[in-house]
Scaffold this active site. Structure first.
Site, PDB file in Angstrom:
ATOM      1  N   LYS A  78     -12.669  17.184  -2.910  1.00  0.00           N
ATOM      2  CA  LYS A  78     -11.824  16.466  -1.953  1.00  0.00           C
ATOM      3  C   LYS A  78     -11.336  15.197  -2.611  1.00  0.00           C
ATOM      4  CE  LYS A  78     -10.572  15.862   2.419  1.00  0.00           C
ATOM      5  NZ  LYS A  78      -9.201  15.773   1.927  1.00  0.00           N
ATOM      6  N   LYS A 114      -9.307  14.093  -7.554  1.00  0.00           N
ATOM      7  CA  LYS A 114      -8.198  13.149  -7.368  1.00  0.00           C
ATOM      8  C   LYS A 114      -6.983  13.736  -8.039  1.00  0.00           C
ATOM      9  CE  LYS A 114      -7.804   9.101  -5.367  1.00  0.00           C
ATOM     10  NZ  LYS A 114      -8.570   8.703  -4.175  1.00  0.00           N
ATOM     11  N   ASN A 229      -4.081  -1.248   6.531  1.00  0.00           N
ATOM     12  CA  ASN A 229      -4.761  -0.266   7.362  1.00  0.00           C
ATOM     13  C   ASN A 229      -6.252  -0.613   7.528  1.00  0.00           C
ATOM     14  OD1 ASN A 229      -6.555   2.344   7.234  1.00  0.00           O
ATOM     15  ND2 ASN A 229      -4.739   2.888   8.372  1.00  0.00           N
TER      16      ASN A 229
HETATM   17  P1  NAD Z   1      -2.688  -1.204   2.720  1.00  0.00           P
HETATM   18  O1  NAD Z   1      -1.601  -1.110   1.745  1.00  0.00           O
HETATM   19  O2  NAD Z   1      -2.506  -0.691   4.109  1.00  0.00           O
HETATM   20  O3  NAD Z   1      -3.119  -2.747   2.849  1.00  0.00           O
HETATM   21  C1  NAD Z   1      -3.432  -3.570   1.764  1.00  0.00           C
HETATM   22  C2  NAD Z   1      -3.440  -5.014   2.279  1.00  0.00           C
HETATM   23  O4  NAD Z   1      -3.958  -5.868   1.277  1.00  0.00           O
HETATM   24  C3  NAD Z   1      -2.056  -5.551   2.614  1.00  0.00           C
HETATM   25  O5  NAD Z   1      -2.182  -6.413   3.755  1.00  0.00           O
HETATM   26  C4  NAD Z   1      -1.700  -6.398   1.389  1.00  0.00           C
HETATM   27  O6  NAD Z   1      -0.765  -7.415   1.685  1.00  0.00           O
HETATM   28  C5  NAD Z   1      -3.052  -6.944   1.055  1.00  0.00           C
HETATM   29  N1  NAD Z   1      -3.238  -7.390  -0.320  1.00  0.00           N
HETATM   30  C6  NAD Z   1      -2.972  -6.734  -1.475  1.00  0.00           C
HETATM   31  N2  NAD Z   1      -3.337  -7.481  -2.535  1.00  0.00           N
HETATM   32  C7  NAD Z   1      -3.848  -8.629  -2.006  1.00  0.00           C
HETATM   33  C8  NAD Z   1      -4.414  -9.789  -2.564  1.00  0.00           C
HETATM   34  N3  NAD Z   1      -4.525  -9.910  -3.890  1.00  0.00           N
HETATM   35  N4  NAD Z   1      -4.861 -10.756  -1.726  1.00  0.00           N
HETATM   36  C9  NAD Z   1      -4.772 -10.632  -0.376  1.00  0.00           C
HETATM   37  N5  NAD Z   1      -4.252  -9.549   0.206  1.00  0.00           N
HETATM   38  C10 NAD Z   1      -3.793  -8.573  -0.601  1.00  0.00           C
HETATM   39  O7  NAD Z   1      -3.963  -0.505   2.049  1.00  0.00           O
HETATM   40  P2  NAD Z   1      -5.276   0.035   2.754  1.00  0.00           P
HETATM   41  O8  NAD Z   1      -5.105   1.485   3.058  1.00  0.00           O
HETATM   42  O9  NAD Z   1      -5.693  -0.909   3.844  1.00  0.00           O
HETATM   43  O10 NAD Z   1      -6.313  -0.045   1.540  1.00  0.00           O
HETATM   44  C11 NAD Z   1      -6.958  -1.261   1.192  1.00  0.00           C
HETATM   45  C12 NAD Z   1      -8.115  -0.954   0.253  1.00  0.00           C
HETATM   46  O11 NAD Z   1      -9.005  -0.051   0.887  1.00  0.00           O
HETATM   47  C13 NAD Z   1      -7.747  -0.281  -1.082  1.00  0.00           C
HETATM   48  O12 NAD Z   1      -8.671  -0.696  -2.053  1.00  0.00           O
HETATM   49  C14 NAD Z   1      -7.962   1.197  -0.790  1.00  0.00           C
HETATM   50  O13 NAD Z   1      -8.201   1.937  -1.976  1.00  0.00           O
HETATM   51  C15 NAD Z   1      -9.206   1.100   0.077  1.00  0.00           C
HETATM   52  N6  NAD Z   1      -9.442   2.267   0.911  1.00  0.00           N
HETATM   53  C16 NAD Z   1      -8.529   2.692   1.830  1.00  0.00           C
HETATM   54  C17 NAD Z   1      -8.805   3.784   2.638  1.00  0.00           C
HETATM   55  C18 NAD Z   1      -7.863   4.220   3.725  1.00  0.00           C
HETATM   56  O14 NAD Z   1      -8.228   5.129   4.495  1.00  0.00           O
HETATM   57  N7  NAD Z   1      -6.692   3.612   3.881  1.00  0.00           N
HETATM   58  C19 NAD Z   1     -10.014   4.498   2.473  1.00  0.00           C
HETATM   59  C20 NAD Z   1     -10.943   4.046   1.524  1.00  0.00           C
HETATM   60  C21 NAD Z   1     -10.636   2.937   0.750  1.00  0.00           C
END
Ligand code: NAD
Length: 424
Positions: A78, A114, A229
């Site tokens: 996955k 991946k 998110n």
């Molecule tokens: P997203 O793009 O929805 O949000 C990212 C947020 O971080 C945005 O608000 C952006 O402006 C902010 N950001 C980016 N760089 C920044 C910085 N240097 N300082 C402050 N803010 C910053 O992404 P997401 O889906 O929320 O994912 C965020 C993290 O969580 C990533 O590392 C992703 O790999 C991890 N993640 C996401 C999921 C998921 O289901 N979406 C699952 C597991 C892990």
């Protein structure tokens, strides 16, 4: 909201060196045989394809596509598909291994994989992206499958791309097979609760850790870095459970209000403001990096990798770090965090709520039955809480940090299963 490219790395040449160094430590503590260690660190399958696509101007461009299956010892593999100009086979390899450990920590019956295509979706039309996604799917028709390898969205892809993947794959099989991919739109068999699942898991992990640390959520303060998110749902759900969220941030900067930020208002403001907090009136602006060193009980890095590094770790005052992002803490910062007595709910545990609800999506598709949002949340909360308790108890048993304990739980499970199944 789309994923935004990670900031430059400070401590790690490659963000996944961090993961491999912890894998190594946990394997040594467990006393894994060299043979098994080598099996677990090597990907099971690596596929590289060239995808010729007709662009809107009539020219043909060839894109490189990758899929790496790190392990299918625990079940079908996955992992998401990333559209990004920087994607390469090494990155995909490392991310695939990360997925193996994450699925094992939350005890769902999946291996890790991946995929990625080296492209810049921000410079492509919707038609070009659709053709690319369909061509990639066709090239992977022998790899993907509900019992073989189940992709999902990652950086640069979302429900729309997953719908094309499901449709293209289904055409090759002569019937609709929606369980081949997760993260689909709801009407195509997506799961209720998936959008908020990762933030929800962060909340469950944070509350479980606060209980161990005897921090009363109604008296606790929290700062959340990243308001996409994961960060915005984590902040909202923590606030709903009494935690005072005093700071939030995104790429536009950090916002602080000692009396607590109205998170629902901040989400509505962001949604009506091109997805950014710029000009948010409910708090005062502070320096972007200051959010990490605020005097709070709980810090949730939920933006990007390598933000807590050897350079700023000394300034951290939180008692608890709950990692919403993947790899927010560099391996070099780990020792200082442990010396300072800060508890960390590590990424492979704390942000596994997303893959857990992806698993539920697959289960529902295979059952041909849709669960209510309430059932999804109840079951994912239980999985997250059980996983937290298991990692916590392992950290006490081996006298190691929660991060190393999470790797011990994961590696032990995969190694034992490998031993039972046997090799050649
Ligand atoms: P997203 O793009 O929805 O949000 C990212 C947020 O971080 C945005 O608000 C952006 O402006 C902010 N950001 C980016 N760089 C920044 C910085 N240097 N300082 C402050 N803010 C910053 O992404 P997401 O889906 O929320 O994912 C965020 C993290 O969580 C990533 O590392 C992703 O790999 C991890 N993640 C996401 C999921 C998921 O289901 N979406 C699952 C597991 C892990």
């Amino acid at each position: 909201m789309g994923y935004i490219e990670p900031a430059p790395l400070k401590d790690e040449k490659n963000p996944f060196e961090a993961m491999m160094s912890r894998f190594h430590i946990a394997s040594q503590i467990l006393g894994i045989d060299d043979e098994v260690y080598n099996v677990l660190k090597s990907p099971a399958k690596q596929v590289i394809v060239s995808l010729p696509i007709t662009m809107d101007d009539g020219s043909i461009r060839v894109f490189d596509g990758y899929r790496v299956i790190h392990s299918n010892i625990l079940g079908p593999s996955k992992g998401g598909i990333r559209f990004d100009p920087g994607v390469n086979i090494d990155e995909v390899k490392a991310l695939a291994a990360w997925m193996t450990w994450k699925c094992a920590v939350v005890d769902i019956p999946y291996g890790g994989a991946k995929g990625g295509i080296q492209c810049n979706p921000r410079e492509m039309s919707s038609g070009e992206i659709e053709r690319l996604m369909r061509a990639y799917t066709l090239s992977m028709v022998e790899i993907f499958g509900p019992d073989r390898d189940i992709p999902a969205p990652d950086m640069g892809t979302g429900p729309k791309e997953m719908a094309w993947l499901m449709d293209e794959y289904s055409r090759t099989q002569g019937m609709t097979i929606n369980s081949v991919v997760t993260g689909k739109p709801l009407v195509l068999g997506g799961s209720l609760g998936r959008t908020e699942a990762t933030g929800r898991g962060v909340m469950v992990s944070a509350l479980a850790a606060m209980e161990k640390l005897k921090i009363n959520p109604y008296k606790a303060t929290c700062a959340v870095q990243g308001f996409g998110n994961v960060g915005s749902f984590a902040a909202l759900l923590l606030a709903e459970r009494g935690v005072k969220v005093v700071a939030i941030s995104d790429l536009s900067g950090a916002y602080h209000n000692a009396n607590g930020i109205d998170i629902q208002a901040a989400i509505e403001y962001r949604n009506s403001n091109n997805g950014t907090l710029t000009g948010f009136p409910g708090a005062e602006m502070i320096g972007g990096d200051e959010i990490l060193s605020l005097e709070v009980d709980v810090l949730v890095p939920a933006a990007t990798e390598d933000v807590i590094t050897s350079q700023n770790v000394e300034s951290i005052k939180a008692k608890l770090i709950v990692e919403g992002a993947n790899g927010p803490t560099s391996a070099k910062a780990d020792n200082v965090i442990n010396d300072k007595g800060i508890m960390v709910a590590p990424d492979i545990l704390a942000n596994a709520g997303g893959v857990t609800v992806s698993y539920f999506e697959w289960v529902q598709n295979r059952l041909g039955y849709k669960w209510t949002g309430e059932r999804v949340n109840r079951r994912s909360d239980r999985i997250m809480k059980d996983a937290f308790d298991n990692v916590y108890n392992t950290s006490k048993e081996y006298n190691v940090s929660m991060r190393i304990a999470a790797y011990i739980v994961a590696i032990d499970k995969v190694a034992k299963t490998y031993k039972y199944r046997g090799g050649y």
